[in-house]
Structure formats: C-alpha cells, structure tokens
Design a protein around this motif. Structure first.
Motif, PDB file in Angstrom:
ATOM      1  N   ALA A 108       1.252  -1.259  -0.065  1.00 19.39           N
ATOM      2  CA  ALA A 108       0.195  -0.155   0.327  1.00 19.39           C
ATOM      3  C   ALA A 108       0.671   1.131   0.548  1.00 19.39           C
ATOM      4  O   ALA A 108       0.953   2.580  -0.797  1.00 19.39           O
ATOM      5  N   THR A 109       2.098   1.141   0.849  1.00 20.94           N
ATOM      6  CA  THR A 109       2.726   2.730   0.526  1.00 20.94           C
ATOM      7  C   THR A 109       3.010   3.129  -0.666  1.00 20.94           C
ATOM      8  O   THR A 109       3.400   4.269  -1.571  1.00 20.94           O
ATOM      9  N   GLU A 110       3.622   1.840  -1.548  1.00 21.97           N
ATOM     10  CA  GLU A 110       4.439   1.486  -2.445  1.00 21.97           C
ATOM     11  C   GLU A 110       3.357   2.561  -3.608  1.00 21.97           C
ATOM     12  O   GLU A 110       3.390   3.037  -4.309  1.00 21.97           O
ATOM     13  N   LYS A 111       1.570   1.852  -3.427  1.00 25.17           N
ATOM     14  CA  LYS A 111       1.366   2.653  -4.304  1.00 25.17           C
ATOM     15  C   LYS A 111       0.863   4.003  -3.867  1.00 25.17           C
ATOM     16  O   LYS A 111       0.883   5.273  -4.908  1.00 25.17           O
ATOM     17  N   VAL A 112       1.035   4.879  -2.757  1.00 23.93           N
ATOM     18  CA  VAL A 112       0.580   5.912  -2.375  1.00 23.93           C
ATOM     19  C   VAL A 112       1.923   6.822  -2.961  1.00 23.93           C
ATOM     20  O   VAL A 112       1.317   7.865  -3.769  1.00 23.93           O
ATOM     21  N   LEU A 113       3.148   6.690  -2.676  1.00 23.88           N
ATOM     22  CA  LEU A 113       4.505   6.990  -3.304  1.00 23.88           C
ATOM     23  C   LEU A 113       4.036   6.586  -5.239  1.00 23.88           C
ATOM     24  O   LEU A 113       4.477   8.055  -5.636  1.00 23.88           O
ATOM     25  N   ASP A 114       3.688   6.019  -5.595  1.00 22.56           N
ATOM     26  CA  ASP A 114       3.587   5.724  -6.925  1.00 22.56           C
ATOM     27  C   ASP A 114       2.683   6.981  -7.275  1.00 22.56           C
ATOM     28  O   ASP A 114       2.340   7.487  -8.691  1.00 22.56           O
ATOM     29  N   ASP A 115       1.422   7.293  -6.659  1.00 24.22           N
ATOM     30  CA  ASP A 115       0.090   7.984  -6.992  1.00 24.22           C
ATOM     31  C   ASP A 115       0.906   9.616  -6.788  1.00 24.22           C
ATOM     32  O   ASP A 115      -0.191  10.045  -6.087  1.00 24.22           O
ATOM     33  N   GLU A 116       2.036  10.555  -6.258  1.00 31.66           N
ATOM     34  CA  GLU A 116       2.367  10.978  -5.508  1.00 31.66           C
ATOM     35  C   GLU A 116       2.207  12.496  -6.186  1.00 31.66           C
ATOM     36  O   GLU A 116       1.801  13.672  -5.681  1.00 31.66           O
ATOM     37  N   LYS A 117       2.322  12.048  -7.528  1.00 30.03           N
ATOM     38  CA  LYS A 117       2.088  13.186  -8.723  1.00 30.03           C
ATOM     39  C   LYS A 117       0.571  14.100  -8.683  1.00 30.03           C
ATOM     40  O   LYS A 117       0.692  14.643  -9.189  1.00 30.03           O
ATOM     41  N   LYS A 118      -0.449  12.647  -8.670  1.00 29.02           N
ATOM     42  CA  LYS A 118      -2.292  12.413  -8.650  1.00 29.02           C
ATOM     43  C   LYS A 118      -2.149  13.282  -7.825  1.00 29.02           C
ATOM     44  O   LYS A 118      -3.160  14.215  -7.373  1.00 29.02           O
ATOM     45  N   ILE A 119      -1.455  12.966  -6.204  1.00 27.93           N
ATOM     46  CA  ILE A 119      -2.234  13.845  -4.816  1.00 27.93           C
ATOM     47  C   ILE A 119      -1.994  15.106  -5.008  1.00 27.93           C
ATOM     48  O   ILE A 119      -1.969  15.853  -4.724  1.00 27.93           O
ATOM     49  N   GLU A 120      -0.480  15.601  -5.582  1.00 25.42           N
ATOM     50  CA  GLU A 120       0.000  16.712  -5.635  1.00 25.42           C
ATOM     51  C   GLU A 120      -1.217  17.613  -6.540  1.00 25.42           C
ATOM     52  O   GLU A 120      -1.273  18.564  -6.015  1.00 25.42           O
ATOM     53  N   ARG A 121      -1.361  17.112  -7.444  1.00 27.81           N
ATOM     54  CA  ARG A 121      -2.554  17.393  -8.942  1.00 27.81           C
ATOM     55  C   ARG A 121      -3.643  18.058  -7.823  1.00 27.81           C
ATOM     56  O   ARG A 121      -4.620  19.069  -8.327  1.00 27.81           O
ATOM     57  N   ALA A 122      -4.720  17.109  -7.275  1.00 30.39           N
ATOM     58  CA  ALA A 122      -5.661  16.899  -6.956  1.00 30.39           C
ATOM     59  C   ALA A 122      -5.437  17.478  -5.518  1.00 30.39           C
ATOM     60  O   ALA A 122      -6.708  18.661  -5.480  1.00 30.39           O
ATOM     61  N   ALA A 123      -5.106  18.590  -4.592  1.00 28.98           N
ATOM     62  CA  ALA A 123      -4.297  18.626  -4.058  1.00 28.98           C
ATOM     63  C   ALA A 123      -4.588  20.610  -4.740  1.00 28.98           C
ATOM     64  O   ALA A 123      -4.848  21.640  -3.735  1.00 28.98           O
ATOM     65  N   TYR A 124      -4.126  20.559  -5.685  1.00 23.86           N
ATOM     66  CA  TYR A 124      -3.614  22.020  -6.278  1.00 23.86           C
ATOM     67  C   TYR A 124      -5.037  22.273  -6.764  1.00 23.86           C
ATOM     68  O   TYR A 124      -5.547  23.974  -7.200  1.00 23.86           O
ATOM     69  N   VAL A 125      -6.205  21.214  -7.626  1.00 24.01           N
ATOM     70  CA  VAL A 125      -6.884  22.148  -7.958  1.00 24.01           C
ATOM     71  C   VAL A 125      -8.551  22.638  -6.856  1.00 24.01           C
ATOM     72  O   VAL A 125      -8.914  23.655  -7.032  1.00 24.01           O
ATOM     73  N   LEU A 126      -7.542  21.467  -5.683  1.00 27.87           N
ATOM     74  CA  LEU A 126      -8.649  22.224  -4.547  1.00 27.87           C
ATOM     75  C   LEU A 126      -8.568  23.127  -3.808  1.00 27.87           C
ATOM     76  O   LEU A 126      -9.400  24.278  -3.880  1.00 27.87           O
ATOM     77  N   LYS A 127      -7.379  23.728  -3.984  1.00 27.12           N
ATOM     78  CA  LYS A 127      -6.781  24.865  -3.841  1.00 27.12           C
ATOM     79  C   LYS A 127      -7.611  26.060  -4.422  1.00 27.12           C
ATOM     80  O   LYS A 127      -7.920  27.282  -4.083  1.00 27.12           O
ATOM     81  N   ALA A 128      -7.690  25.024  -5.357  1.00 28.20           N
ATOM     82  CA  ALA A 128      -7.513  26.442  -6.491  1.00 28.20           C
ATOM     83  C   ALA A 128      -9.023  26.930  -6.507  1.00 28.20           C
ATOM     84  O   ALA A 128      -9.872  28.144  -6.847  1.00 28.20           O
ATOM     85  N   VAL A 129     -10.011  25.651  -6.093  1.00 28.54           N
ATOM     86  CA  VAL A 129     -11.509  26.589  -6.025  1.00 28.54           C
ATOM     87  C   VAL A 129     -12.244  26.351  -4.678  1.00 28.54           C
ATOM     88  O   VAL A 129     -13.447  26.881  -4.609  1.00 28.54           O
TER      89      VAL A 129
END
Length: 102
Positions: A2-23
């Motif tokens: 599970a930890t590797e999965k989260v780390l692999d999705d780091e770019k998606k997590i960053e983008r999600a936070a970016y979009v949520l901040k933007a709205v």
C-alpha cells in the motif's frame, strides 16, 4: 504494498491538492456551478448574476484558467468561459452531499 501505491500516486495527489486549492473560494464555487449549468458564460453575465465587481470576477476566472480548470472561447470582442472538465462540479456536489456540511 500500500505504501508503494501511495508513493506512485504522488503526482496525482499533488495535482488533486492543487485543484482543490484553486476552487476553495465561495465565488469560485458559484462560478463553477453557473458554468456547469450554462456550459459557457461571458464575464459580464457572471459578475451581474453574482452581484460582484467585474475586476474581482475576472481575477477569479483568470486564476482558474491559469490552473487548468476553465478555458475560453473568443467570439468577436466577447470571451466565454467554460469548464475544462465537469468533474470539478461533481466534486463540489459530492461535498454538498457529505456529512461534512451538516
């Protein structure tokens, strides 16, 4: 693992936070809702319906466009804004339905 999965999705997590901040602003949420209902609108229509200053609405529109949430279509002197992806409005609707707001 599970930890590797989260780390692999780091770019998606960053983008999600970016979009949520933007709205994450009441006027931006209202603009998104208006665009979801009307598909595209010009600045004049948006600021008149929200009873806000044109400069303030323009600032929010430009910010959301810069962040990839909105796009424009030009027609003569008019600029029409529209949502790049309706998923943003679906996220807002999901928050409305959640227990967070109750």
């Amino acid at each position: 693992m599970a930890t590797e999965k989260v780390l692999d999705d780091e770019k998606k997590i960053e983008r999600a936070a970016y979009v949520l901040k933007a709205v994450a602003h009441p006027l931006r949420i209202k603009i998104i809702q208006m665009l979801n209902e009307n598909k595209e609108l010009n600045v004049s229509t948006i600021y008149k319906n929200l009873n806000a200053e044109q400069s303030l609405i323009s600032h929010h529109l430009i910010n959301m466009r810069d962040k990839g949430i909105l796009e424009i279509r030009r027609s003569g002197k008019n600029i029409y804004y529209f949502l790049v992806d309706n998923a943003v409005s679906e996220i807002i609707e999901c928050i409305y339905r959640s227990k967070i707001l109750n």
